[in-house]
Design a protein around this motif. Structure first.
Motif, PDB file in Angstrom:
ATOM      1  N   PHE A 180      71.767  41.225  42.047  1.00 44.10           N
ATOM      2  CA  PHE A 180      72.956  40.717  41.522  1.00 44.10           C
ATOM      3  C   PHE A 180      74.217  41.845  42.003  1.00 44.10           C
ATOM      4  O   PHE A 180      75.266  41.537  42.627  1.00 44.10           O
ATOM      5  N   SER A 181      73.768  43.195  41.977  1.00 43.49           N
ATOM      6  CA  SER A 181      74.632  44.067  42.454  1.00 43.49           C
ATOM      7  C   SER A 181      74.875  44.173  43.825  1.00 43.49           C
ATOM      8  O   SER A 181      76.038  44.146  44.470  1.00 43.49           O
TER       9      SER A 181
ATOM     10  N   GLN B 288      65.716  38.447  46.224  1.00 41.34           N
ATOM     11  CA  GLN B 288      65.244  39.717  45.540  1.00 41.34           C
ATOM     12  C   GLN B 288      64.638  40.511  46.476  1.00 41.34           C
ATOM     13  O   GLN B 288      64.440  41.793  46.306  1.00 41.34           O
ATOM     14  N   VAL B 289      63.851  39.905  47.493  1.00 42.69           N
ATOM     15  CA  VAL B 289      63.201  40.814  48.609  1.00 42.69           C
ATOM     16  C   VAL B 289      64.070  40.950  49.791  1.00 42.69           C
ATOM     17  O   VAL B 289      63.726  42.179  50.395  1.00 42.69           O
ATOM     18  N   ASP B 290      64.499  39.800  50.403  1.00 42.41           N
ATOM     19  CA  ASP B 290      65.248  39.865  51.661  1.00 42.41           C
ATOM     20  C   ASP B 290      66.526  40.544  51.661  1.00 42.41           C
ATOM     21  O   ASP B 290      67.206  40.966  52.855  1.00 42.41           O
ATOM     22  N   LEU B 291      67.445  40.439  50.447  1.00 43.52           N
ATOM     23  CA  LEU B 291      68.582  40.766  50.656  1.00 43.52           C
ATOM     24  C   LEU B 291      69.196  42.385  50.447  1.00 43.52           C
ATOM     25  O   LEU B 291      68.324  43.098  49.812  1.00 43.52           O
TER      26      LEU B 291
ATOM     27  N   MET C 215      62.630  30.939  41.091  1.00 43.26           N
ATOM     28  CA  MET C 215      63.318  31.994  40.383  1.00 43.26           C
ATOM     29  C   MET C 215      62.263  33.034  39.823  1.00 43.26           C
ATOM     30  O   MET C 215      61.175  32.893  39.533  1.00 43.26           O
ATOM     31  N   ASN C 216      62.700  34.160  39.741  1.00 37.61           N
ATOM     32  CA  ASN C 216      61.935  35.377  39.258  1.00 37.61           C
ATOM     33  C   ASN C 216      62.704  36.119  38.219  1.00 37.61           C
ATOM     34  O   ASN C 216      63.979  36.552  38.663  1.00 37.61           O
ATOM     35  N   ILE C 217      62.621  36.172  36.910  1.00 38.69           N
ATOM     36  CA  ILE C 217      63.566  36.462  36.029  1.00 38.69           C
ATOM     37  C   ILE C 217      63.208  38.107  35.546  1.00 38.69           C
ATOM     38  O   ILE C 217      63.314  38.471  34.325  1.00 38.69           O
ATOM     39  N   GLU C 218      62.576  38.684  36.548  1.00 42.18           N
ATOM     40  CA  GLU C 218      62.202  40.173  36.169  1.00 42.18           C
ATOM     41  C   GLU C 218      63.737  40.753  36.136  1.00 42.18           C
ATOM     42  O   GLU C 218      64.435  40.956  37.286  1.00 42.18           O
ATOM     43  N   PRO C 219      63.894  41.586  34.878  1.00 39.83           N
ATOM     44  CA  PRO C 219      65.321  42.234  34.841  1.00 39.83           C
ATOM     45  C   PRO C 219      65.849  43.214  35.946  1.00 39.83           C
ATOM     46  O   PRO C 219      66.616  43.174  36.284  1.00 39.83           O
ATOM     47  N   LYS C 220      64.857  43.993  36.407  1.00 44.46           N
ATOM     48  CA  LYS C 220      65.214  44.951  37.373  1.00 44.46           C
ATOM     49  C   LYS C 220      65.308  44.493  38.823  1.00 44.46           C
ATOM     50  O   LYS C 220      66.520  44.672  39.293  1.00 44.46           O
ATOM     51  N   ALA C 221      64.781  43.453  39.161  1.00 49.95           N
ATOM     52  CA  ALA C 221      65.104  42.709  40.376  1.00 49.95           C
ATOM     53  C   ALA C 221      66.498  42.006  40.420  1.00 49.95           C
ATOM     54  O   ALA C 221      67.097  41.898  41.271  1.00 49.95           O
TER      55      ALA C 221
ATOM     56  N   SER D  13      76.843  34.829  42.477  1.00 49.09           N
ATOM     57  CA  SER D  13      76.215  36.223  42.534  1.00 49.09           C
ATOM     58  C   SER D  13      75.034  35.914  41.527  1.00 49.09           C
ATOM     59  O   SER D  13      73.589  36.363  42.183  1.00 49.09           O
ATOM     60  N   ALA D  14      75.214  35.693  40.520  1.00 50.22           N
ATOM     61  CA  ALA D  14      73.840  35.440  39.648  1.00 50.22           C
ATOM     62  C   ALA D  14      72.757  34.465  39.855  1.00 50.22           C
ATOM     63  O   ALA D  14      71.769  34.762  39.798  1.00 50.22           O
TER      64      ALA D  14
END
Length: 428
Positions: free
Chosen positions: A283-284, A366-369, A272-278, A356-357
């Motif tokens: 998620f979008s 967060q990197v590959d999608l 997990m990485n909980i950085e809000p922007k990422a 999705s969350a």
């Protein structure tokens, strides 16, 4: 003469007034015996069977992709390891538990058994195509049980057909042994059993169904809260919901223990990485991927061009049958009440957004999608978004029921046309 389905007849069919429920008494939902005329029933039934046949044919025509390219050689892999099939499976189950903290023996057993038994590509694709159709039928039955209308379940089937896309490079529909449709189907089967049947035997069967889903793909753990809420609302008691809550807590406990015992860091796909922007961006992207034609809208370079010939074929194979089915179904209102429609929408939104969350907090995705390219759990998004769209359809249908005949006709044909066009372009 065309007969209409009137939910009030469910209570008065015997000629006696409905009995009032005592406080706390369970409410069991049943599908009414619809009495369509032959002419009004035949078209939607034939169209639905045709659409599912098209979906099955498309799945069977696809090549091996993703992990299937390796898994299809299961016999060679087992032989090279010097193991029997059960021993080979056990080694993989233990490896996932000790290296990644994952407990999903059902995934290993299902995947490798399917490839072991169904050695040819066509046979394998037939199996996962039937699993997909079974999951769609399960969600349609859920809608029918909740609303008391088989028509609502049929409308759901036409909507979800227009959402299912074949994706690059990871696709949960035509690869990965159909794990996503399988676990979605097992989860919704659990809800259907609990809201429409009672008794220890049925409750045990429901618990077994959800337990199998949990140990096959753990993501369905996220669905437990809304599944429990719907069962409690439908049955007016919390006891049947234990068939969901207990397996979910057991699975959660196992995963927590495995994670605490890990000595090495997990792979990025399980970190997990909980950085809000990422999280927000990922998620979008995962949420948007469930929308029809999302790949062609947001990831044009990664997919083939839709040709005029493909669109024409889509119109003939999917658009026309969908339009005719919905036009015939629209001859009378579905008459689902407002609460039922809202419950369907909330259930769908939870499935779609919660899955999705989970993707959004995963470091790898967060990197590959990329925009337009959802990861595997977008399959849950198809089923969930379709429930949301059906909810909107049912609410508008209620409003139009009190309008003049001309307004009803406009709604009937415009909604059928919109869904038909979506199905045509998706198939193309």
């Amino acid at each position: 003469m065309h007969s209409r389905v009137d939910l009030l007849n469910l209570a008065t069919r015997s000629g006696r007034p409905p009995k009032s429920r005592r406080p706390g008494q369970e409410r069991i939902l049943r599908v009414p015996q619809l009495r369509w005329g032959v002419d009004s029933a035949a078209v939607p039934i034939i169209a639905s069977v045709w659409l599912m046949g098209c979906l099955l044919a498309i799945v069977m025509l696809t090549p091996y992709s993703g992990d299937d390219v390796i898994n299809k050689n299961i016999r060679e892999n087992v032989h090279a390891a010097g193991k029997t099939l059960p021993g080979f499976m056990n080694d993989q189950i233990v490896w996932w538990m000790t290296h990644e903290g994952r407990f999903f023996p059902g995934s290993v057993v299902w995947t490798e058994s399917v490839f072991w038994v169904f050695g040819s590509r066509v046979a394998y694709k037939l199996v996962i195509g039937l699993v997909l159709i079974g999951a769609i039928a399960g969600f349609g039955l859920f809608v029918s049980r909740l609303t008391g209308s088989l028509k609502a379940g049929t409308v759901y089937g036409t909507i979800v057909f227009g959402l299912i896309q074949l994706r690059t490079p990871y696709d949960g529909v035509i690869s990965f042994a159909g794990l996503l449709p399988l676990t979605a189907g097992l989860s919704i089967a659990t809800v259907v059993i609990l809201i429409s049947r009672r008794g220890i035997g049925w409750t045990t069967l429901a618990a077994l169904s959800y337990s199998l889903a949990l140990v096959t793909y753990e993501t369905v753990f996220l669905f437990a809260p809304i599944m429990v809420a719907i069962v409690v609302w439908a049955r007016r008691t919390w006891r049947p919901a234990l068939a969901i809550a207990i397996p979910a807590f057991v699975q959660l406990g196992i995963v927590v223990i495995l994670r605490l015992w890990l000595r090495a860091p997990t792979a990025p796909g399980y970190t997990m990485n909980i950085e809000p922007k990422a999280i927000l961006f990922t998620f979008s992207k995962q949420v948007l991927a469930a929308f029809p034609l999302s790949q062609w809208a947001f990831s044009v370079d990664a997919v083939p061009t839709i040709t005029a010939g493909a669109i024409a074929a889509g119109v003939l194979a999917a658009g026309v049958p969908t339009f005719l089915a919905l036009a015939f179904l629209g001859r009378s209102q579905i008459l689902a009440n407002r609460t039922e429609a809202i419950v369907i929408g909330v259930f769908g939104a939870w499935i779609w957004l919660s899955s999705s969350a989970l993707i959004s907090i995963t470091r790898r995705w967060q990197v590959d999608l990329h925009l337009g390219q959802g990861y595997l759990s977008v399959v849950y998004g198809y089923f969930g978004l379709a429930l949301c769209l059906l909810s909107a359809y049912l609410l508008v249908d209620r409003i139009v029921a009190n309008r003049p005949p001309r307004s009803m006709a406009i709604w009937r044909y415009s909604s059928a046309l919109l869904i038909g066009v979506t199905a045509s372009l998706t198939l193309a």
